[in-house]
Design a protein around this motif. Sequence first.
Motif, PDB file in Angstrom:
ATOM      1  N   UNK A  42       6.574  26.782  62.915  1.00  0.00           N
ATOM      2  CA  UNK A  42       6.381  25.569  62.994  1.00  0.00           C
ATOM      3  C   UNK A  42       5.846  24.787  61.736  1.00  0.00           C
ATOM      4  N   UNK A  43       6.522  24.986  60.612  1.00  0.00           N
ATOM      5  CA  UNK A  43       5.923  24.269  59.447  1.00  0.00           C
ATOM      6  C   UNK A  43       5.796  22.842  59.481  1.00  0.00           C
ATOM      7  N   UNK A  44       4.579  22.274  59.056  1.00  0.00           N
ATOM      8  CA  UNK A  44       4.350  20.727  59.474  1.00  0.00           C
ATOM      9  C   UNK A  44       4.302  20.010  57.772  1.00  0.00           C
ATOM     10  N   UNK A  48       4.006  15.566  54.143  1.00  0.00           N
ATOM     11  CA  UNK A  48       2.733  15.476  53.738  1.00  0.00           C
ATOM     12  C   UNK A  48       2.230  14.684  52.490  1.00  0.00           C
ATOM     13  N   UNK A  49       3.527  14.056  51.932  1.00  0.00           N
ATOM     14  CA  UNK A  49       3.285  13.330  50.511  1.00  0.00           C
ATOM     15  C   UNK A  49       2.511  12.061  50.699  1.00  0.00           C
ATOM     16  N   UNK A  50       1.452  12.230  50.354  1.00  0.00           N
ATOM     17  CA  UNK A  50       0.378  11.038  50.227  1.00  0.00           C
ATOM     18  C   UNK A  50       0.776   9.831  49.313  1.00  0.00           C
ATOM     19  N   UNK A  85      13.309  16.468  65.681  1.00  0.00           N
ATOM     20  CA  UNK A  85      12.634  16.453  64.055  1.00  0.00           C
ATOM     21  C   UNK A  85      13.307  15.014  63.656  1.00  0.00           C
ATOM     22  N   UNK A  86      12.781  13.980  64.058  1.00  0.00           N
ATOM     23  CA  UNK A  86      13.436  12.553  63.884  1.00  0.00           C
ATOM     24  C   UNK A  86      12.646  12.098  62.544  1.00  0.00           C
ATOM     25  N   UNK A  87      11.709  12.613  61.988  1.00  0.00           N
ATOM     26  CA  UNK A  87      11.000  12.128  60.752  1.00  0.00           C
ATOM     27  C   UNK A  87      10.480  10.909  61.165  1.00  0.00           C
ATOM     28  N   UNK A 110       5.371  16.485  62.690  1.00  0.00           N
ATOM     29  CA  UNK A 110       4.366  15.834  61.732  1.00  0.00           C
ATOM     30  C   UNK A 110       3.943  14.677  62.195  1.00  0.00           C
ATOM     31  N   UNK A 111       2.537  14.815  62.608  1.00  0.00           N
ATOM     32  CA  UNK A 111       2.009  13.580  63.090  1.00  0.00           C
ATOM     33  C   UNK A 111       2.091  12.250  61.995  1.00  0.00           C
ATOM     34  N   UNK A 112       1.941  12.850  60.766  1.00  0.00           N
ATOM     35  CA  UNK A 112       2.040  11.476  59.670  1.00  0.00           C
ATOM     36  C   UNK A 112       3.071  10.659  59.862  1.00  0.00           C
ATOM     37  N   UNK A 113       4.421  11.379  60.103  1.00  0.00           N
ATOM     38  CA  UNK A 113       5.740  10.878  60.377  1.00  0.00           C
ATOM     39  C   UNK A 113       5.879  10.008  61.341  1.00  0.00           C
TER      40      UNK A 113
END
Length: 286
Positions: A42-44, A48-50, A85-87, A110-113
């Motif tokens: 489960x790679x997150x 992660x691109x800030x 995986x809706x990004x 991904x919580x950021x997405x």
Amino acid sequence: MNQTCYLCGSQKNKTLFVENGIPIVRCLNCSHAFSTYEQDEHYEGYWDDETGYDLDWWDVAHRDIYKDFIGKFLSAPKGRILDVGCGLGFFVKTIGTSRPGWEAVGYEISEKAVKFAREKNGLKQVFPGIVQDSGLPKESFDIITLWDVIEHIPKPHSLIQYLFGLLKPGGFLFVQTPNFPVQLFKAKLKVALKGMQEGGHYLEAKDHINDYTEKTLGLLAEQCGFSSVEFSILKPIASVSGVSGPKAKLGIFLKKTFYYGTLMLWYLTFKQVNLNLTLFALLKKK
């Protein structure tokens, strides 16, 4: 390095391609191809691109392919669709805009997405976490989509079986993933012309852990309970990664020309020869 086939468990394989020291192999038992790189289940890290997201790619360039999907598969006036995986949520947003009778739900690890999807795209129906932990009711969706997801997952069976349970009878799971035989030829041609370059895009051995063909995608579907698999061809993403300016316009033109060529060949061969860069599969549940 992993040497065990994710589909059949065999450890007998042969090397097809080596990408910057990482072998990509084919199972000698079931013919499934996979990267030997050991990625987290489960790679997150994909979002992660800030520095910010490339919205020309994730939004503008995807509009044609999303419109094509909706025109082909959302003909019913209403229904429920889940995008796993809706990004950043642009597919979910597109359905809400163009098919208001359809309830679209998104799940993204991904919580950021998810934060972007909720705050920038206004999508309260996009949720963070692993979908297998969602508690969604069984047989509650007409369609489930996996856009560029399945190739990233080392052991896909638990996910696909879970999604099978979420589908209503007569529903289907839509899977988009690279068409491995064509991508392998393209990667070998790149190396022959320019040599192996560090940071170059070939088969994405660290990200694309499983490399599917029509045959092996059908095998996975059968193992997870689906009754049949149908393939389609959709319009390409209207962008070329890592290219800008006049070269980008030429790249998009060539990409679309290749798409129309593969589509014509597909129909002329009664859907037997699929040379498109991408597989679009409908895994059907009785």
